[in-house]
Design a protein around this motif. Structure first.
Motif: not given
Length: 219
Positions: A208, A212-213, A215-216
């Motif tokens: 996860l 998330e990295e 997506v950023e």
């Protein structure tokens, strides 16, 4: 012929069962007190009447998987089938008896009822109990007779959300169950072993965090 009615008085967690179990205190009354009830083979269908309560914005967000966006709930909000229960009510004389109706409860998030229960934060869960089955009885000075119980017999009960949460916290403290396809599990298992991770939480947290990295970076 017996004229039976049904009422749910309370609900409690069954401790130390093999799986999560809830006991509903079921009161059965016979409007013909002179008839001895020998046995009742009872069937019960339990439905969740989801339209009979309000939902906070946070609860609405957790219900997206079940009912979609709240602006469509007038079309998508429908009662959910929770489970079926069979039980045998022993002999009773007079006009009433009380028995614990034990209901097994799943914590599998592939089950719609589990998603619904877990999405609620407070208040009550509106339940509808629909009864059918067979009653064995004996009128005064008559032999044993048999009569059906129609699906028209029903009872409503508002189950406090805190009782359901207490049950799951008792059986699965600080944990949940997720059902995975075997091939997905095997991929996750290989990932866990390849990176020397101690448990499933570490494996999922690492995956996860990487997602998330990404997506950023892409946002």
């Amino acid at each position: 012929m017996p004229d039976l009615s049904f009422q749910i008085d309370s609900a409690s967690v069954v401790p130390f069962a093999a799986a999560p179990m809830m006991a509903f205190q079921l009161q059965i009354k016979n409007r013909e007190p002179d008839e001895a009830i020998h046995t009742v083979a009872l069937r019960c269908q339990i439905q969740i009447e989801v339209t009979r309560r309000r939902y906070t914005p946070g609860e609405q967000e957790k219900m997206l998987d079940l009912f979609g966006q709240p602006d469509r709930w007038s079309q998508t909000l429908r009662s959910l089938l929770w489970t079926h229960v069979n039980l045998v009510v022993p002999t009773f004389a007079g006009n009433e008896t009380v028995i614990d109706m034990q209901v097994p409860c799943s914590f599998d998030f592939n089950v719609a009822a589990t998603k619904y229960f877990a999405g609620l934060t407070d208040g009550d869960i509106p339940l509808l109990f629909q009864f059918s089955g067979t009653v064995f009885y004996a009128p005064p000075d008559s032999p044993l007779q048999v009569a059906p119980i129609s699906w028209e017999q029903e009872a409503r009960y508002k189950l406090p959300v805190k009782v359901w949460r207490e049950m799951m916290d008792t059986y699965y403290p600080n944990s949940v169950w997720i059902n995975l396809h075997k091939d997905v599990f095997e991929r996750l298992y290989r990932y866990k072993m390849r990176h020397g991770l101690l448990n499933w939480e570490q494996a999922l947290e690492r995956i996860l965090a990487r997602v998330e990295e990404e997506v950023e970076v892409n946002s």
